[in-house]
Scaffold this motif. Structure first.
Motif, PDB file in Angstrom:
ATOM      1  N   ALA A 109      78.848  46.347  44.489  1.00 25.43           N
ATOM      2  CA  ALA A 109      77.548  46.659  43.900  1.00 25.43           C
ATOM      3  C   ALA A 109      77.089  45.576  42.937  1.00 25.43           C
ATOM      4  O   ALA A 109      75.902  45.465  42.652  1.00 25.43           O
ATOM      5  N   SER A 110      77.998  44.779  42.449  1.00 26.31           N
ATOM      6  CA  SER A 110      77.625  43.766  41.467  1.00 26.31           C
ATOM      7  C   SER A 110      77.378  42.390  42.088  1.00 26.31           C
ATOM      8  O   SER A 110      77.031  41.461  41.382  1.00 26.31           O
ATOM      9  N   GLY A 138      73.578  40.076  42.251  1.00 24.29           N
ATOM     10  CA  GLY A 138      72.663  40.732  41.323  1.00 24.29           C
ATOM     11  C   GLY A 138      72.219  42.115  41.765  1.00 24.29           C
ATOM     12  O   GLY A 138      71.298  42.683  41.204  1.00 24.29           O
ATOM     13  N   THR A 189      72.001  45.961  42.015  1.00 22.51           N
ATOM     14  CA  THR A 189      72.336  47.061  41.129  1.00 22.51           C
ATOM     15  C   THR A 189      73.146  48.101  41.888  1.00 22.51           C
ATOM     16  O   THR A 189      73.175  48.118  43.119  1.00 22.51           O
ATOM     17  N   ARG A 190      73.777  49.000  41.155  1.00 20.67           N
ATOM     18  CA  ARG A 190      74.537  50.073  41.807  1.00 20.67           C
ATOM     19  C   ARG A 190      73.614  50.968  42.619  1.00 20.67           C
ATOM     20  O   ARG A 190      73.965  51.385  43.710  1.00 20.67           O
ATOM     21  N   GLU A 206      71.343  58.725  37.003  1.00 18.94           N
ATOM     22  CA  GLU A 206      72.290  57.627  36.761  1.00 18.94           C
ATOM     23  C   GLU A 206      73.742  58.099  36.846  1.00 18.94           C
ATOM     24  O   GLU A 206      74.597  57.397  37.393  1.00 18.94           O
ATOM     25  N   HIS A 248      72.702  49.115  45.781  1.00 18.78           N
ATOM     26  CA  HIS A 248      73.827  49.148  46.718  1.00 18.78           C
ATOM     27  C   HIS A 248      73.924  50.521  47.381  1.00 18.78           C
ATOM     28  O   HIS A 248      74.144  50.622  48.595  1.00 18.78           O
TER      29      HIS A 248
END
Length: 115
Positions: free
Chosen positions: A66-67, A70, A72-73, A13, A76
């Motif tokens: 990325a947002s 919907g 997610t990072r 993450e 993306h």
């Protein structure tokens, strides 16, 4: 690419923002994906319709946040990586082609970028 898709688990993450920055770039530095778009366009790699479709896909990925929708990072990041992979395939010679120019494979180029 290996950092994004390795082991099927994806990157840690904490590594996702760093990898996103590498693909997208910053205000001062162009990202890897934009550099690939330029290289494919300049070299006119691949068939024109395929090249146009893949360049448009890469530019769309670069333009999306990325947002949005919907996404997610990590999603993306994977979208950017897949677009980069497709562009790389246009730039790299086929197995039947003779290597030429600055794109000759070397061990150094084959080493994944550390995170």
């Amino acid at each position: 690419m290996a950092a994004v898709f390795s082991d099927g688990t994806g990157p840690a993450e904490d590594d996702v923002p760093v990898l996103l920055e590498r693909f997208r770039g910053t205000g001062d530095v162009r990202g890897h994906l934009a550099a690939l778009v330029d290289a494919v366009t300049e070299r006119r790699s691949g068939e024109q319709d395929v090249r146009a479709r893949l360049v448009a896909r890469a530019e769309d990925a670069l333009g999306a946040s990325a947002s949005s929708d919907g996404m997610t990072r990590l999603g993306h990041l994977r979208r950017l990586a897949l677009a980069a992979q497709d562009l790389l395939e246009l730039l790299l010679p086929n197995e039947h082609d003779e290597p030429s120019g600055p794109f000759e494979p070397s061990q150094e180029e084959a080493t994944p970028c550390p995170v």
